[in-house]
Design a protein around this motif. Structure first.
Motif, PDB file in Angstrom:
ATOM      1  N   ASP A 122      33.990  -4.346  -7.869  1.00 29.18           N
ATOM      2  CA  ASP A 122      34.320  -4.360  -9.292  1.00 29.18           C
ATOM      3  C   ASP A 122      35.487  -3.394  -9.476  1.00 29.18           C
ATOM      4  O   ASP A 122      35.434  -2.258  -8.997  1.00 29.18           O
ATOM      5  CB  ASP A 122      33.128  -3.924 -10.134  1.00 29.18           C
ATOM      6  CG  ASP A 122      33.287  -4.275 -11.608  1.00 29.18           C
ATOM      7  OD1 ASP A 122      34.393  -4.087 -12.147  1.00 29.18           O
ATOM      8  OD2 ASP A 122      32.309  -4.727 -12.228  1.00 29.18           O
TER       9      ASP A 122
ATOM     10  N   ARG B 201      37.886 -12.469  -7.768  1.00 31.40           N
ATOM     11  CA  ARG B 201      37.019 -11.291  -7.724  1.00 31.40           C
ATOM     12  C   ARG B 201      35.770 -11.563  -6.892  1.00 31.40           C
ATOM     13  O   ARG B 201      34.747 -10.901  -7.067  1.00 31.40           O
ATOM     14  CB  ARG B 201      36.639 -10.847  -9.139  1.00 31.40           C
ATOM     15  CG  ARG B 201      37.868 -10.474  -9.957  1.00 31.40           C
ATOM     16  CD  ARG B 201      37.550  -9.706 -11.198  1.00 31.40           C
ATOM     17  NE  ARG B 201      38.795  -9.251 -11.808  1.00 31.40           N
ATOM     18  CZ  ARG B 201      38.912  -8.141 -12.528  1.00 31.40           C
ATOM     19  NH1 ARG B 201      37.870  -7.359 -12.719  1.00 31.40           N
ATOM     20  NH2 ARG B 201      40.070  -7.800 -13.049  1.00 31.40           N
ATOM     21  N   GLU B 202      35.872 -12.499  -5.985  1.00 31.10           N
ATOM     22  CA  GLU B 202      34.763 -12.832  -5.101  1.00 31.10           C
ATOM     23  C   GLU B 202      35.074 -12.281  -3.712  1.00 31.10           C
ATOM     24  O   GLU B 202      36.141 -12.546  -3.154  1.00 31.10           O
ATOM     25  CB  GLU B 202      34.568 -14.346  -5.053  1.00 31.10           C
ATOM     26  CG  GLU B 202      34.258 -14.960  -6.417  1.00 31.10           C
ATOM     27  CD  GLU B 202      34.278 -16.478  -6.396  1.00 31.10           C
ATOM     28  OE1 GLU B 202      33.963 -17.052  -5.331  1.00 31.10           O
ATOM     29  OE2 GLU B 202      34.622 -17.098  -7.425  1.00 31.10           O
TER      30      GLU B 202
ATOM     31  N   VAL C 238      28.367 -12.229  -9.086  1.00 29.31           N
ATOM     32  CA  VAL C 238      29.658 -12.879  -8.839  1.00 29.31           C
ATOM     33  C   VAL C 238      29.548 -13.913  -7.723  1.00 29.31           C
ATOM     34  O   VAL C 238      30.160 -14.992  -7.793  1.00 29.31           O
ATOM     35  CB  VAL C 238      30.733 -11.820  -8.507  1.00 29.31           C
ATOM     36  CG1 VAL C 238      32.029 -12.482  -8.056  1.00 29.31           C
ATOM     37  CG2 VAL C 238      30.993 -10.936  -9.722  1.00 29.31           C
ATOM     38  N   SER C 239      28.765 -13.618  -6.690  1.00 31.01           N
ATOM     39  CA  SER C 239      28.586 -14.568  -5.595  1.00 31.01           C
ATOM     40  C   SER C 239      27.874 -15.826  -6.061  1.00 31.01           C
ATOM     41  O   SER C 239      28.204 -16.937  -5.633  1.00 31.01           O
ATOM     42  CB  SER C 239      27.796 -13.918  -4.451  1.00 31.01           C
ATOM     43  OG  SER C 239      28.506 -12.832  -3.907  1.00 31.01           O
TER      44      SER C 239
ATOM     45  N   GLY D 155      30.333 -17.112  -9.479  1.00 29.78           N
ATOM     46  CA  GLY D 155      31.759 -17.220  -9.269  1.00 29.78           C
ATOM     47  C   GLY D 155      32.598 -16.487 -10.304  1.00 29.78           C
ATOM     48  O   GLY D 155      32.212 -16.400 -11.479  1.00 29.78           O
ATOM     49  N   LEU D 156      33.714 -15.933  -9.843  1.00 27.72           N
ATOM     50  CA  LEU D 156      34.679 -15.277 -10.720  1.00 27.72           C
ATOM     51  C   LEU D 156      36.009 -15.267  -9.979  1.00 27.72           C
ATOM     52  O   LEU D 156      36.169 -14.540  -9.000  1.00 27.72           O
ATOM     53  CB  LEU D 156      34.237 -13.846 -11.051  1.00 27.72           C
ATOM     54  CG  LEU D 156      35.033 -13.120 -12.139  1.00 27.72           C
ATOM     55  CD1 LEU D 156      34.913 -13.852 -13.471  1.00 27.72           C
ATOM     56  CD2 LEU D 156      34.567 -11.686 -12.295  1.00 27.72           C
TER      57      LEU D 156
ATOM     58  N   VAL E  56      31.739 -12.812 -16.075  1.00 24.36           N
ATOM     59  CA  VAL E  56      31.003 -14.026 -15.707  1.00 24.36           C
ATOM     60  C   VAL E  56      30.300 -14.610 -16.926  1.00 24.36           C
ATOM     61  O   VAL E  56      30.358 -15.824 -17.175  1.00 24.36           O
ATOM     62  CB  VAL E  56      29.980 -13.714 -14.593  1.00 24.36           C
ATOM     63  CG1 VAL E  56      29.023 -14.888 -14.397  1.00 24.36           C
ATOM     64  CG2 VAL E  56      30.686 -13.398 -13.281  1.00 24.36           C
TER      65      VAL E  56
ATOM     66  N   ASN F 265      32.727  -7.017 -14.341  1.00 23.56           N
ATOM     67  CA  ASN F 265      32.706  -8.336 -13.711  1.00 23.56           C
ATOM     68  C   ASN F 265      31.512  -9.171 -14.152  1.00 23.56           C
ATOM     69  O   ASN F 265      31.637 -10.388 -14.349  1.00 23.56           O
ATOM     70  CB  ASN F 265      32.707  -8.193 -12.183  1.00 23.56           C
ATOM     71  CG  ASN F 265      34.097  -7.900 -11.653  1.00 23.56           C
ATOM     72  OD1 ASN F 265      35.060  -7.819 -12.404  1.00 23.56           O
ATOM     73  ND2 ASN F 265      34.205  -7.710 -10.348  1.00 23.56           N
TER      74      ASN F 265
ATOM     75  N   THR G  99      26.371  -6.545  -9.077  1.00 24.21           N
ATOM     76  CA  THR G  99      27.667  -7.187  -9.317  1.00 24.21           C
ATOM     77  C   THR G  99      27.997  -8.190  -8.221  1.00 24.21           C
ATOM     78  O   THR G  99      28.435  -9.318  -8.500  1.00 24.21           O
ATOM     79  CB  THR G  99      28.770  -6.124  -9.422  1.00 24.21           C
ATOM     80  OG1 THR G  99      28.464  -5.220 -10.482  1.00 24.21           O
ATOM     81  CG2 THR G  99      30.120  -6.773  -9.692  1.00 24.21           C
ATOM     82  N   PHE G 100      27.787  -7.794  -6.964  1.00 28.12           N
ATOM     83  CA  PHE G 100      28.066  -8.692  -5.851  1.00 28.12           C
ATOM     84  C   PHE G 100      27.208  -9.948  -5.948  1.00 28.12           C
ATOM     85  O   PHE G 100      27.698 -11.074  -5.742  1.00 28.12           O
ATOM     86  CB  PHE G 100      27.809  -7.984  -4.524  1.00 28.12           C
ATOM     87  CG  PHE G 100      27.941  -8.872  -3.325  1.00 28.12           C
ATOM     88  CD1 PHE G 100      29.186  -9.273  -2.875  1.00 28.12           C
ATOM     89  CD2 PHE G 100      26.810  -9.335  -2.664  1.00 28.12           C
ATOM     90  CE1 PHE G 100      29.312 -10.113  -1.767  1.00 28.12           C
ATOM     91  CE2 PHE G 100      26.926 -10.169  -1.558  1.00 28.12           C
ATOM     92  CZ  PHE G 100      28.180 -10.566  -1.110  1.00 28.12           C
TER      93      PHE G 100
END
Length: 349
Positions: free
Chosen positions: A138, A114-115, A106-107, A110-111, A289, A285, A102-103
């Motif tokens: 998350d 939630r980053e 999202v990294s 982008g979200l 995305v 998450n 998840t990390f």
């Protein structure tokens, strides 16, 4: 001679309806996240065919299932330490993998809102990050702190050899929770009231009661007393779930305790239940995305949701078979070897 755990497993085989209920709860929560919550957070690019707002209350069903499953697990272990290590082997490898995935996603993609930084992700690996006021990588992780609190309570009961009195103990705990919340509300302390209500003991208690009823280990008066205090909590105080949700979860637990859900053998639902823990951890998450990217590219929301759901299933299947199950097998092999060494080691007078 077979161990007590092996004998118990033979006398009381795994209930497939538990997997079915897990699968149903996971499906409901995911549909809520991808429809209603996503609409509130980011907004779909076109009106949906429908939204499943009530799906958010699948979490309460998860809590009740945990109450049932933990007692069933305790029936199969001989020492409190085995319970702790077994739960850790079950929870942490899949969780660490989910945090990392998840990390990373999202990294990279982008979200909004939630980053988080790498340090936040590292603290999340403890699963106790909420107690340290560290944000969730998350947001679904909020339930894990509650689950761990329940495990700690059950470990305490096992350590104190109070497990045979689990029903009267839960009657007292739910009653105390209710009184604490009412007192905090009366004195104008909403934060304390929310804190007192965080354990969600009333839902775990329903699962505990269902297990004891399934084994014929609880009297009718004790059953009515526990259901009564749980119902009183929902009427007098309430919770994040409306009263009808409590009624549905109660009915499902009663049906489970009486073997009335054995018809729930639809293979896709059972499989979803089998992979439900990793799916719960990775779907939100990462799914957001995917939905944002696909809708921005002109896809219909329903199609984007279907792709997000499929991606969650694929990731959960991978984690289940490549991380979670190997970790559990490794732990069980280690425990068997440790027990064998203990059995053959000479005793010192």
């Amino acid at each position: 001679m077979r161990s007590a755990a092996a004998a118990s497993e033979a006398n009381h085989p795994r209930l497939v309806e538990l997997d079915a209920l897990r699968g149903f709860a996971a499906l409901a929560v995911a549909l809520y996240h991808f429809t209603s919550e996503y609409s509130d957070l980011y907004g779909h690019t076109a009106p949906l065919w429908g939204e499943l707002y009530v799906g958010k209350y699948g979490v309460q069903l998860f809590f009740a299932i945990s109450g049932f499953v933990i007692l069933m697990s305790l029936e199969r272990v001989e020492r409190a330490r085995d319970f702790v290590m077994g739960r850790a082997a079950r929870l942490y490898p899949a969780y660490w993998t989910a945090v990392a995935l998840t990390f990373t996603v999202v990294s990279l993609f982008g979200l909004p809102e939630r980053e988080f930084g790498f340090q936040t992700a590292l603290v999340n690996l403890t699963m106790f990050h909420e107690l340290l006021r560290v944000p969730h990588v998350d947001t679904v992780y909020w339930t894990l702190t509650i689950e761990l609190s329940f495990y700690l309570l059950m470990f305490g009961l096992v350590f104190a050899r109070a497990l045979p009195k689990v029903i009267p103990i839960f009657i007292a705990l739910v009653a105390l929770q209710t009184v604490a919340e009412l007192a905090a509300q009366a004195m104008g302390m909403p934060f304390v009231a929310r804190l007192a209500g965080r354990p969600h003991l009333q839902f775990f208690a329903l699962g505990v009661l269902a297990f004891k009823q399934s084994r014929g280990q609880v009297s009718v008066p004790a059953s009515l007393a526990l259901m009564g205090v749980c119902f009183a909590h929902e009427v007098l105080v309430g919770s994040i779930a409306p009263l009808p949700v409590f009624g549905v979860v109660l009915c499902l637990c009663l049906a489970l305790s009486r073997g009335a859900l054995r018809w729930l053998t639809w293979r896709p639902l059972l499989f979803l239940g089998f992979i439900s823990y990793p799916f719960y951890l990775v779907h939100q998450n990462i799914g957001y995305v995917i939905i944002r990217r696909l809708e921005a590219a002109g896809w219909r929301p329903e199609t984007a949701i279907a792709v997000a759901f499929a991606a969650g299933l694929l990731l959960a299947t991978f984690i289940t078979y490549r991380v979670e199950q190997p970790a559990l097998r490794g732990y069980r092999q280690w425990r068997r070897k440790a027990q064998a060494r203990t059995a053959v080691s000479p005793r010192i007078a």
